[in-house]
Scaffold this motif. Sequence first.
Motif, short mmCIF file in Angstrom:
data_model
loop_
_atom_site.label_atom_id
_atom_site.label_comp_id
_atom_site.label_asym_id
_atom_site.label_seq_id
_atom_site.Cartn_x
_atom_site.Cartn_y
_atom_site.Cartn_z
N SER A 1 32.95 42.51 54.28
CA SER A 1 33.85 41.97 53.29
C SER A 1 35.06 43.33 53.15
O SER A 1 34.72 44.36 53.42
CB SER A 1 33.30 41.79 52.08
N THR A 2 36.18 42.88 52.17
CA THR A 2 36.90 43.97 51.92
C THR A 2 36.60 45.13 51.35
O THR A 2 36.70 46.08 51.69
CB THR A 2 38.32 43.15 51.17
N HIS B 1 43.55 40.66 44.21
CA HIS B 1 43.02 41.09 45.54
C HIS B 1 43.39 42.03 46.37
O HIS B 1 44.72 42.42 46.01
CB HIS B 1 43.05 39.59 46.35
N HIS C 1 36.90 42.74 59.54
CA HIS C 1 36.53 41.68 58.51
C HIS C 1 35.62 40.72 59.42
O HIS C 1 36.15 40.25 60.67
CB HIS C 1 37.72 41.17 57.76
N TYR D 1 44.57 42.25 49.22
CA TYR D 1 45.51 41.76 50.19
C TYR D 1 47.09 41.69 49.32
O TYR D 1 47.95 40.98 50.03
CB TYR D 1 45.27 40.37 50.87
N GLU E 1 36.00 37.40 59.52
CA GLU E 1 36.74 36.25 59.75
C GLU E 1 37.32 36.35 61.34
O GLU E 1 38.25 35.44 61.42
CB GLU E 1 37.78 36.00 58.50
N HIS F 1 42.96 36.53 60.62
CA HIS F 1 41.88 37.26 61.27
C HIS F 1 41.82 36.61 62.72
O HIS F 1 41.48 37.51 63.41
CB HIS F 1 40.77 37.40 60.45
N ASP G 1 37.37 42.56 45.94
CA ASP G 1 36.92 41.43 46.92
C ASP G 1 36.82 40.27 46.06
O ASP G 1 36.73 40.00 44.84
CB ASP G 1 35.99 41.59 47.99
N SER G 2 36.72 38.97 46.76
CA SER G 2 36.68 37.70 46.14
C SER G 2 35.34 37.81 45.32
O SER G 2 35.53 37.02 44.26
CB SER G 2 36.72 36.49 47.04
N ASN H 1 36.29 30.52 50.04
CA ASN H 1 37.60 30.05 50.57
C ASN H 1 37.84 28.72 50.62
O ASN H 1 37.97 28.13 51.80
CB ASN H 1 38.14 30.75 51.82
N SER I 1 32.10 36.61 51.87
CA SER I 1 31.82 37.41 53.06
C SER I 1 30.84 38.58 52.76
O SER I 1 30.04 38.86 53.51
CB SER I 1 32.91 37.85 53.81
#
Length: 325
Positions: free
Chosen positions: A223-224, A28, A207, A30, A209, A184, A48-49, A122, A137
């Motif tokens: 999203s990212t 990811h 983002h 992050y 969140e 966030h 991203d996820s 998540n 997201s």
Amino acid sequence: MGAEVSWEIQKARATELLLQKDAVLVAHYYTDARLQALAEATGGCVADSLEMARFGQQHAASTLIVAGVRFMGETAKILSPDKKVLMPTLEATCSLDMGCPVESFSAWCDRYPERVVVVYANTSAAVKARADWVVTSSIAVAVVEHLHDQGQALLWAPDQYLGRYVQSKTGADMLLWDGACIVHEEFKEQALRDMKQVYPEAAVLVHPESPAAVIDLADAVGSTSQLIKAAQVLPQQTLIVATDKAIFYKMQQAVPHKTLIEAPTAGVGATCRSCAHCPWMAMNQPDNLLQVLEFGGQEIHVDPQTGEKARISLERMLDFARQLR
Ligand code: 13P
Ligand code: SF4
């Protein structure tokens, strides 16, 4: 210098082991920049996820090494039950997942049997198994819009901020769980306004969140992956970024000539706890990655029955995403 040399040695060993073990690294944005660079250099992915889930499912490797947080490893295992899924550490959780235990979540769902249950990725495998839809997201707005167009009323869990954002974009009838991302949630509206005064020419990327008052100040919300795209598309040369600062590694690659600034997590009366970096993502490090590559362990297991149920809502999300593209 010493640390750099030892990372070069670790990187070479990790590359060798990935090949030997028929493994691919799925990281990811992050996570530690060294792990992102390793994933890039070895044919893995940094994403991203949603894309992590898709990539892991489609890749031919028999072992997936997921650098991220636990729900990402579980998602990979649910979608590819026959693959071995390892993580640098199984301790890496997420405040949204922690704040949505399956027992109370199920009891909440039972109170509203007429509502369609939509959960954010998540979450645990058990929560996904109780849901009709899983979203990330990057496609939350599109999925909820689709359900709203069908006249469906929804239950949404666990991120209240993302839920409120989606509700504001779609007008859908949604009851929200009260979870939050500890990273966030800390972005501060007033401090961001002050920062915009200092950099009046800057664009703000957020983002979803993040709190609504912060989202309201954004030039781009997403999203990212969508934020990285926005960084490329927006004309501004200075970007204030309200998400985990580890994203700067890939974002700066995408816009090498732009200036990236962290959005403020501290301000009047505030204490910086996460300081724009997820403490669980930060647990993924070269040392524990090498440890699992050398010796195994830290393997994700999902109860097969739970996995079968969770897979239905996850596949629904991936099918929907495919149609969108
Ligand atoms: P993305 O799907 O945007 O990568 O978000 C995952 C996440 O955990 C953000 O905090
Ligand atoms: Fe969870 Fe927030 Fe960390 Fe993402 S950044 S994994 S939502 S705690």
